[in-house]
Design an enzyme around this catalytic site. Structure first.
Site, mmCIF file in Angstrom:
data_model
loop_
_atom_site.group_PDB
_atom_site.id
_atom_site.type_symbol
_atom_site.label_atom_id
_atom_site.label_comp_id
_atom_site.label_asym_id
_atom_site.label_seq_id
_atom_site.Cartn_x
_atom_site.Cartn_y
_atom_site.Cartn_z
ATOM 1 N N ASP A 966 -22.104 -31.489 34.007
ATOM 2 C CA ASP A 966 -22.004 -30.343 33.180
ATOM 3 C C ASP A 966 -20.492 -30.114 32.351
ATOM 4 O O ASP A 966 -19.619 -30.109 33.247
ATOM 5 C CB ASP A 966 -22.788 -29.178 33.253
ATOM 6 C CG ASP A 966 -23.099 -28.161 32.193
ATOM 7 O OD1 ASP A 966 -22.873 -28.065 30.869
ATOM 8 O OD2 ASP A 966 -23.313 -26.900 32.625
ATOM 9 N N LYS A 1035 -19.943 -13.356 32.409
ATOM 10 C CA LYS A 1035 -20.127 -14.356 32.259
ATOM 11 C C LYS A 1035 -20.814 -14.805 30.662
ATOM 12 O O LYS A 1035 -20.270 -15.920 29.938
ATOM 13 C CB LYS A 1035 -21.330 -14.994 32.913
ATOM 14 C CG LYS A 1035 -21.125 -17.038 32.595
ATOM 15 C CD LYS A 1035 -21.847 -17.479 33.573
ATOM 16 C CE LYS A 1035 -22.670 -18.506 33.623
ATOM 17 N NZ LYS A 1035 -23.239 -19.256 34.207
ATOM 18 N N ASP A 1194 -23.654 -30.036 26.234
ATOM 19 C CA ASP A 1194 -23.279 -30.680 26.640
ATOM 20 C C ASP A 1194 -22.724 -30.697 27.974
ATOM 21 O O ASP A 1194 -22.388 -31.001 29.155
ATOM 22 C CB ASP A 1194 -21.951 -29.309 26.284
ATOM 23 C CG ASP A 1194 -22.109 -27.877 27.159
ATOM 24 O OD1 ASP A 1194 -23.503 -27.908 27.414
ATOM 25 O OD2 ASP A 1194 -21.480 -27.216 27.610
#
Length: 1279
Positions: A966, A1035, A1194
Site C-alpha cells: 500500500d 488521519k 494505490d
C-alpha cells in the site's frame, strides 16, 4: 451527387419522355443545384399529366424553390438589402470593425424564366457541392435552405455594455462612416425603385434580370463579413471548445435532441417499421427549426435501410436532402450508396465510377471506407463488390505495421520485447472455449437466478401456503400487466399526434411483450419495504430494456458467430498448452479481426439512449405497475371486507428540502414476501463475474463483455462528452490505457471457501457489527410508542422528542435493510461461484481510475469480499514468500505502523501461537484475529500462514494468496514528487529511512504542539482537548486534504471522530472540531509548502478557465484525455401521467461550467489521474515480467513470491512518471487549449481576466531540489 439524383429520377420517367434523355445527359456534367433546378422548373411548365416527377413527388420542403409571384419576391429582396444595411451600421456604431457595404447576390435559372430563386451563398472555403466538378465553373452557388448563422445571431445576440461604451471613443469615425452610408442608401433606394419588375412586360423582366446580374458580384463578401463580425462578438462568451465537447470528429452533434432522433429511427428500423422512421425524418427535414437537430449520421441511418433494399432511387433522394440541409456526406454516406449499388444487379459502371470520383473529391479514399466504417451483416461484401465492378483487382490494404503509443513512458514496453515474458493462464485451450460458450449463453439469457445464502428455515405449512399464494398472485399480475401493456402499446401506435413528435411506441416493440412484463414483475419483487424513488426505479427499468435490446441487436446482425470464431483463436494466446506468446491481447485480437474481416464489424456504432429517454420509458412501465398490479385487501385476513387495492403506491417524501416521488409496496406484499421466505435471487448477467477471460479492449467502443454493452469510461448518467473525447483520439494514443485494463481483467480468481463458510454462518446467526456483517432487520431497534392519549396530553417537547426518536428508528431500520441486502447479494454471488474460476472485466472513471465492471462482488469491496478472494493461479512461496505473508498480516492488524519490516516480521513470529489458534479455532479459540483493523483478511492470512508453515517445505508451498503493498498517503506522495519538496517527500516515505515515516502521526504531533501553546495562553477549547489528539482523529482529514476537502468537510470528519471518543465532553464537540481543523490545515501548510503552492495554482487556474466559460480539460502522461463534467444544474421536466419528474442535469455542456466545482475538483482529479497513470505503468511492466498483478487504486496486489519484483517495478515507474515535466506539459496544454480566444477590446474587463489567466497558466510553480532517484531506495514508499 448528380448521378444519384438522376437515378432517383430516371426510374419514374414514363416511356413518352424519352426525348428528355438529351437534357438528362447534359445534366450529368452540370452543377447539381442548377441542373435539378432547371429540371424542376421545366417540369412545372408542363401539364400535370406530363410531369415526370408525379410518381416520386413528395411534399416540398422549405428548401426547394417554388413558383411564386415575381413582384413579391423582389419586394423580399429589397427588404433583405435594408436589413443588411441596418445591420452593418449597427456593427460599425459599436466600433467592432470597418465594413464596406456590398450588395446581395441572387441567382437566375434562366433569362426566359420569371421565377426568382432564393438568396444563396458560396461555400468557398468549406467544400464544393455534391456532384460539382473540379474543372467546372468556379462561381457555382449552392442553395441554402436554412437560415444563415448571421440571421440567427441577428435575433439572438446580446450586446454587452462594454461594446456599447465604445461609441463614445469613436464618434468622429462614426460620423464619417455614416456619411458614406447615407450616399450608399440613396443609391440603393434608386436601385430599389428600378428593381420592381412587372411580370406582364418583357422589358421589365429584362431590367430585373440585369439588376440581379449586377447584384451577384459582391453579395458573398457581405454575408461572410457579417458572419465574421458576429463570430468575433461571441467568441469570448461562447468558447468553441465547450460546444465541441458534444461533437465527433466530423462535427456531428450528440446532444439529447440528436440522440433521441437517432434512437427513435434505429428502434423503428429494428422493428422493421421503415415507414414510421422515414416519416419522422422527413417531418424533421421539412421544418427549418427542427432540421437543425439532424446530422449527417441521421440521414445515414435511413440510407442504410434503403441500401439493404437495393433502392438506389431512395438513396439519391436522401443525398438531395443532405444537400438541402447544408450537410456534407461522410464515409458512411458513400458506404450506403456503394452497398446499394452492390446489391443492384443492373447498376451501371458509370454510376459507381461517378460515386467513387465524388468520394475522392470530398477528400476521402476507397481505403478509408474499409478502415473507418462500421459494417453490419454483409455490407462490407456488397461495398467491395461495387468497388470491384469498376476496379476488378482491388482488395483493401491490411496494415501489417502496428502503431506505437507516442508516450515516452511506454516506449520500451512496446519496442523492447526480447526479454518480455507474457504470462499465460493455467487453462487448456479446450476449457477456455467451453467457458466462452457458457458466458455467451448467460449474456444472451440476460439474467441469472441463484440460490440465496440465507439459512433455509424448516419448511412449514404456512410457508407453503404463502409461496402458493405468491405464485397465484404473480400469475394474475402477469396476465393483467400483459393485457395493459398491449393496450398501451396499441394506443401509442395508433395515436393521431404529429408524426415528428416521437413517442414510446417503437421502444415498446423491441422485445417480446412477455419480456417487458417479466422485467416489471422482477422490479416488484426486489423493491425494498421502505420503497424506492420513482426516478431510480424508472432508470433501472429503462436500462434493463436497453441492455436486452442491445444484445438482441448484436445477435440479429450475425455478430455472435464472428465473435465466437475470433475468440476461439484468441484463446490460443492465453491457454497454457499453446506456443503463441509474442503479442499483447489487444494486438492479437486486432490481427485476428483483420484476418477475418468478412461479415459485420465488431465495433458498434449504435446510439446510446439519452438519459431522459431511459427515464421516460421506465416511468411508463412503473405507471403500468402502479395502475394494474392489485391484490384483494382480505387476502391475508378473509374475515375483512373484500376490495381490490394497489400493491404499489405512488407517494411523495422530502429529501434535503426537495419533494421526491416514491414507489412504496403495500404492507400486504411485504408480509407475503417475508413469510414465503423465497430462497432465490435473480440478477442481470452483467452483475455476475465472467466465466471466461474478458474480450480485450481494442477501442473505446469494444471490449469487456461479449455482448453486454459496456462503456470504457464510466460517467454520470447522460454525460457523453467523455466517450466523444476518447473517440477523437488517435488509436495508438490509447493503447497503453487499453492494454493496462486488459491486463487487470485477465487475472483469474477463485473463492476462499473456508473463509466464506465462516462468514455465511455468522451472517445467518444474526450477523456481527464488530466483524462488519450486518444483522437482519429483525434486530433493528423497536419503534417508540407513547402512552395512551400521549399526543394529546404530552408537552410540545415530549412530542418533538418522540418524533425525533421515531425518525431515528426509521432511519436505522432503512440503513440496516440496505446493508443486509448488500451483504446478501455479495455472499450469494460468492457462494454461487464457490466451485468455479472467474474474471472481473475492468473499465475506468473519467479520471482514469480503474474499476471492476461487476458492481456487487469484486476485489474493490469491503474487508469481507476481499477476504473470500484468491488468485486462481498458485505459485510457490520461494525463500521469502512466507515472510511477506507474515508482514502482510501485521499490516492488516493496524499495529506496528511505525516499526521497520524486520520488527514487523519479528512481531509476527512472536505471536505465532495466536496466529495458529485463529486459523484452527476462529470462532471458539482466543479470537485474536477479531481485533485487527481488517479482521476477515487477517483471518484468511492466518490460515495461509498455518498451511504454509505446516507444509514439508514452505518454499515449495503453492500459494494462491494475494499480498498487498500500500502507498503511504499516495496523494501527498505525488504532490511531493511534483514539487520536489524534500520535507514533504521525507514525510511520505519518498526518502529512504530506517523506519517508516507516518505523516498522520507527524501532523497529530504538530497539532498537539499548537494545542499546548494555546492552552498555556488560556484558550479553553485547547485545554479541553488535552489528551484527545491522536493519529486517528486527524488521519481522515490529512488523507483527504490532498483530494480537495474543505475546512467545512474537514470539521465534519473530526467531529465524527471526537463523537466516537466516549470520554470526550459532547458539549465541546463543535468548538473542538472547529479549532482542530484550523490547526490541521496550518500544520499541513508548514509541512508541505510545495504541495500547497501547486494545489493553489491548480485551483486558481481551474477557476479562471471555468469563469471564461470552458470546462477544464487535460491529458494524462499516458495520453488519456480528461474533461471535468461539472456544469450549472439544468432542470428538465419530464411529463408523465404518474408524476412530473424534475431531472437535475449537471453535466450538460451547453450550460456554463460550475466554477466552484471546477476549481475545487481540479487538484484532486489531477492527482487521481496521476496515481492511475502510475498504476497503469506498473501493471504493464509487471505484465511484461510475467507477474500476476491487480490493484485497488494505490494498493497493489501480487503473489508473495513476486512482491520484491513488483516493488522494484512500482518504484521505477513512479520515478519515470515524475521525471517527465508534468506541470510544464500541463501548462503548455492549457495555454494551447484556452489561449486562442482573445477578446477584441483590450480595455474590457474580460480581456484583463483573460490576460491574468494566461499569466497564471504560464507561471508554473517552482520546485525544490529533492532527488527523485532516492525513491528507488525507499523501502517504505509502498509497503
Amino acid at each position: 451527387m448528380s448521378l444519384l439524383r438522376l437515378c432517383s429520377l430516371s426510374k419514374g420517367l414514363p416511356g413518352r419522355l424519352l426525348q428528355e434523355q438529351r437534357r438528362l445527359t447534359l445534366l450529368c456534367n452540370a452543377d447539381p443545384c442548377h441542373g435539378c433546378l432547371k429540371l424542376r422548373t421545366h417540369v412545372h411548365d408542363k401539364s400535370p399529366a406530363e410531369r415526370p416527377w408525379v410518381l416520386f413527388r413528395r411534399s416540398y420542403s422549405a428548401g426547394i424553390p417554388k413558383k411564386m409571384d415575381g413582384k413579391k419576391r423582389t419586394w423580399e429582396q429589397t427588404r433583405l438589402l435594408d436589413v443588411l444595411d441596418a445591420r452593418i451600421q449597427q456593427l460599425q456604431m459599436d466600433g467592432v470593425l470597418d465594413v464596406m457595404r456590398s450588395e446581395v447576390q441572387f441567382v437566375r435559372t434562366s433569362q426566359m424564366e420569371a421565377t426568382p430563386v432564393k438568396v444563396v451563398k458560396t461555400l468557398a472555403k468549406e467544400r464544393e457541392p455534391l456532384g460539382a466538378r473540379k474543372d467546372g465553373d468556379q462561381d457555382r452557388l449552392v442553395s441554402k435552405t436554412q437560415p444563415s448563422r448571421w440571421m440567427e445571431k441577428l435575433k439572438q445576440e446580446k450586446w454587452n455594455k462594454s461594446k456599447r461604451q465604445l461609441k463614445l471613443d469613436q464618434n468622429a469615425k462614426h460620423k464619417s462612416l455614416q456619411g458614406s452610408h447615407v450616399a450608399d442608401s440613396k443609391g440603393k433606394a434608386s436601385g430599389a425603385k428600378s428593381d420592381n419588375p412587372n411580370p406582364k412586360t418583357d422589358s421589365k423582366k429584362a431590367a430585373a434580370g440585369s439588376l440581379l446580374d449586377r447584384a451577384s458580384s459582391k453579395g458573398e463578401s457581405l454575408l461572410a463579413k457579417v458572419e465574421d463580425l458576429d463570430h468575433r462578438l461571441n467568441q469570448w462568451e461562447e468558447p468553441e471548445g465547450t460546444e465541441r465537447l458534444l461533437e465527433d470528429r466530423e462535427g456531428n452533434k450528440y446532444g439529447d435532441a440528436q440522440l433521441s432522433i437517432r434512437s427513435f429511427l434505429e428502434a423503428c428500423i429494428f422493428n422493421e417499421d421503415v415507414e414510421r422512421a422515414q416519416r419522422c425524418l422527413m417531418d424533421y427535414h421539412r421544418n427549418l427549426s427542427r432540421r437543425k437537430q439532424l446530422s449527417i449520421n441521421t440521414y445515414n441511418i435511413m440510407m442504410h435501410v434503403w441500401a439493404k433494399k437495393g433502392s438506389l432511387g431512395h438513396i439519391g433522394r436522401l443525398f438531395v436532402l443532405v444537400e438541402e440541409a447544408g450537410l456534407k456526406p461522410n464515409l458512411d454516406s458513400y458506404t450506403a450508396a456503394l452497398e446499394c449499388m452492390g446489391r443492384s444487379p443492373h447498376c451501371s459502371n458509370r454510376v459507381i465510377s461517378r460515386c467513387l470520383q465524388q468520394l475522392e473529391e470530398d477528400g476521402f479514399s476507397v481505403e478509408d471506407l474499409f478502415k473507418q466504417c462500421v459494417f453490419r451483416e454483409d455490407e462490407r461484401e456488397m461495398v467491395l463488390k461495387a468497388v470491384q465492378t469498376v476496379h476488378p483487382g482491388f482488395l483493401p490494404h491490411v496494415d501489417a505495421e502496428m502503431k506505437i503509443c507516442s508516450s515516452p513512458l511506454v516506449h520500451d514496453f512496446y519496442t523492447k520485447r526480447e526479454s518480455a515474458v507474457y504470462p499465460k493462464l493455467d487453462f487448456p485451450l479446450a476449457e477456455l472455449g467451453e467457458r466462452f460458450s457458457r458466458q455467451l449463453a448467460m449474456e444472451q439469457a440476460g439474467s441469472v437466478t441463484i440460490e440465496s445464502v440465507e439459512a433455509s428455515k424448516p419448511l412449514t405449512e404456512h410457508m407453503i401456503q404463502m409461496r402458493e399464494l405468491l405464485a397465484q398472485l404473480r400469475s394474475h399480475w402477469h396476465q393483467s400487466l400483459l393485457q395493459a401493456f398491449r393496450e398501451s402499446k396499441m394506443h401509442l401506435g395508433s395515436s393521431g399526434q404529429k408524426s415528428w413528435r416521437m413517442n414510446l411506441y417503437p421502444y415498446l416493440c423491441l422485445l417480446e411483450d412477455k419480456e417487458y412484463v417479466d422485467i416489471m414483475l422482477q422490479a416488484v419483487t426486489s423493491l425494498p419495504p421502505t420503497g424506492e424513488s420513482l426516478l431510480i426505479m424508472a432508470k433501472e427499468l429503462g436500462s434493463k430494456i436497453y441492455n436486452k435490446y442491445s444484445i438482441r441487436k448484436k445477435t440479429k446482425s450475425s455478430m455472435v458467430d464472428k465473435i465466437s470464431t475470433i475468440y476461439q483463436r484468441y484463446a490460443e494466446l492465453l491457454a497454457r498448452d499453446t506456443q503463441l506468446n509474442e503479442f499483447l491481447p489487444r494486438e492479437h485480437w486486432v490481427r485476428l479481426e483483420e484476418e477475418l474481416n468478412s461479415g459485420p464489424s465488431l465495433l458498434s456504432d449504435d446510439t446510446h439512449w439519452p438519459h431522459i429517454l431511459v427515464v421516460q420509458l421506465g416511468t411508463h412501465l412503473v405507471e403500468l405497475l402502479v395502475r394494474e398490479v392489485k391484490v384483494h385487501s382480505n387476502v391475508l385476513s378473509p374475515a375483512q371486507e373484500t376490495k381490490l387495492i394497489p400493491v404499489l403506491y405512488h407517494m411523495y417524501t422530502f429529501r434535503s428540502n426537495r419533494q421526491v416521488g416514491f414507489i412504496k409496496p403495500h404492507p400486504i406484499l411485504t408480509q407475503i414476501l417475508s413469510e414465503a421466505v423465497e430462497t432465490t435471487l435473480t440478477f442481470d448477467s452483467y452483475v455476475m463475474p465472467m466465466l471466461c477471460p474478458p474480450v480485450p479492449w481494442t477501442s473505446p467502443k469494444f471490449g469487456a463483455y461479449i455482448l453486454t454493452p459496456t462503456k470504457l469510461m464510466r460517467c454520470v448518467e447522460g454525460a457523453i462528452q467523455h466517450q466523444l473525447l476518447l473517440e477523437k483520439c488517435q488509436d495508438q494514443d490509447l493503447h497503453a490505457v487499453l492494454d493496462s485494463l486488459n491486463q487487470l481483467g485477465n487475472c483469474a480468481w477463485r473463492i476462499n471457501q473456508p473463509i466464506l463458510d465462516i462468514i455465511i454462518s455468522i451472517f445467518n446467526d444474526k450477523g456481527s457489527d464488530k466483524l462488519d456483517i450486518p444483522p437482519p432487520v429483525s434486530e433493528a431497534p423497536r419503534m417508540p410508542s407513547m402512552a395512551p392519549h400521549g399526543e394529546e396530553q404530552g408537552s410540545q417537547a415530549d412530542k418533538a422528542s418522540f418524533k425525533r426518536e421515531l425518525a431515528k428508528c426509521k432511519k436505522k431500520g432503512t440503513e440496516m435493510h440496505s446493508l443486509r441486502m448488500d451483504a446478501l447479494y455479495k455472499l450469494s454471488i460468492a457462494n454461487h461461484m464457490r466451485d468455479q474460476l472467474f474474471w472481473f472485466p475492468h473499465n475506468m472513471d473519467f479520471r482514469g481510475r480503474t474499476y471492476p465492471c461487476p458492481p456487487y462482488f469484486n476485489h474493490l469491496g469491503s474487508d469481507v469480499t476481499r477476504a473470500v478472494l484468491l488468485f486462481a493461479e498458485g505459485k510457490p512461496l520461494g525463500p521469502h514468500g512466507l515472510d511477506w505473508i507474515k508482514i502482510h498480516l501485521v499490516n492488516l492488524t493496524g499495529l506496528k505502523k511505525r516499526d521497520s519490516l524486520r520488527e514487523r516480521l519479528q512481531y509476527a513470529n512472536r505471536i505465532m501461537d495466536d496466529i495458529l489458534d485463529s486459523a484452527d479455532k476462529p470462532l471458539t479459540g482466543r479470537k485474536w484475529w477479531m481485533n485487527a483493523d481488517e479482521p476477515w483478511q487477517a483471518l484468511a492470512c492466518c490460515m495461509e500462514i498455518a498451511n504454509a508453515s505446516r507444509s514439508p517445505d514452505h518454499t515449495e508451498y503453492i500459494s494462491y494468496f494475494p499480498v498487498h503493498q500500500d502507498g503511504s498517503c499516495n496523494g501527498l506522495q505525488h504532490y511531493a514528487a511534483l514539487g520536489r519538496d524534500v520535507i514533504g517527500a521525507t514525510s511520505v516515505n519518498l526518502m529512504p529511512c530506517e523506519v517508516p515515516q507516518d505523516v498522520y502521526s507527524g501532523v497529530a504531533q504538530q497539532v498537539e504542539e499548537f494545542r499546548a501553546r494555546d492552552a498555556e495562553k488560556g484558550l479553553k477549547v485547547a485545554q479541553v482537548l488535552e489528551g484527545f489528539i491522536n493519529r486517528k482523529v486527524v488521519k481522515q482529514t490529512v488523507m483527504t486534504v490532498v483530494y480537495g476537502v474543505t475546512r467545512y468537510g474537514g470539521r465534519l470528519q473530526i467531529e465524527k471522530r471526537l463523537k466516537e471518543i466516549e470520554e470526550f465532553p459532547k458539549e465541546h464537540v463543535w468548538d473542538a472540531s472547529h479549532y482542530l481543523v484550523q490547526q490541521v490545515f496550518t500544520s499541513l501548510k508548514e509541512m508541505f509548502t510545495g504541495t500547497r503552492e501547486i494545489q493553489d495554482w491548480l485551483t486558481e487556474s481551474a477557476r479562471l478557465i471555468a469563469k471564461s466559460g470552458s470546462s477544464v480539460e487535460w491529458v494524462t502522461p499516458l495520453g488519456l484525455p480528461i474533461v471535468q463534467p461539472y456544469h450549472r444544474t439544468k432542470n428538465t421536466i419530464l411529463k408523465s401521467n404518474i408524476q412530473f419528474l424534475s431531472l437535475q442535469i449537471s453535466h450538460d455542456v451547453s450550460e456554463r461550467p460550475d466554477t466552484v466545482k471546477q476549481k475545487n475538483a481540479f487538484p484532486p482529479n489531477f492527482i487521481h489521474s496521476l496515481d492511475s497513470t502510475h498504476m497503469m505503468l506498473t501493471a504493464l511492466y509487471c505484465y511484461s515480467a510475467g507477474l500476476t498483478f491487480v490493484s485497488v487504486h494505490d494498493c497493489f496486489w501480487t503473489h508473495a513470491v513476486t512482491v520484491d519484483v513488483m516493488n522494484k517495478v512500482c518504484r521505477e515507474q513512479f520515478v519515470a512518471l515524475h521525471s517527465q515535466p508534468i506541470l510544464q506539459d500541463l501548462s503548455n496544454f492549457l495555454l494551447d487549449k484556452y489561449g486562442a480566444c482573445l477578446p477584441g477590446d483590450r480595455r474590457n474587463k474580460k480581456f484583463l481576466e483573460y490576460r491574468r489567466m494566461l499569466e497564471l497558466l504560464s507561471k508554473v510553480p517552482q520546485t525544490g531540489n529533492f532527488d527523485l532517484q532516492r525513491v528507488k531506495e525507499s523501502t517504505y514508499f509502498f509497503s
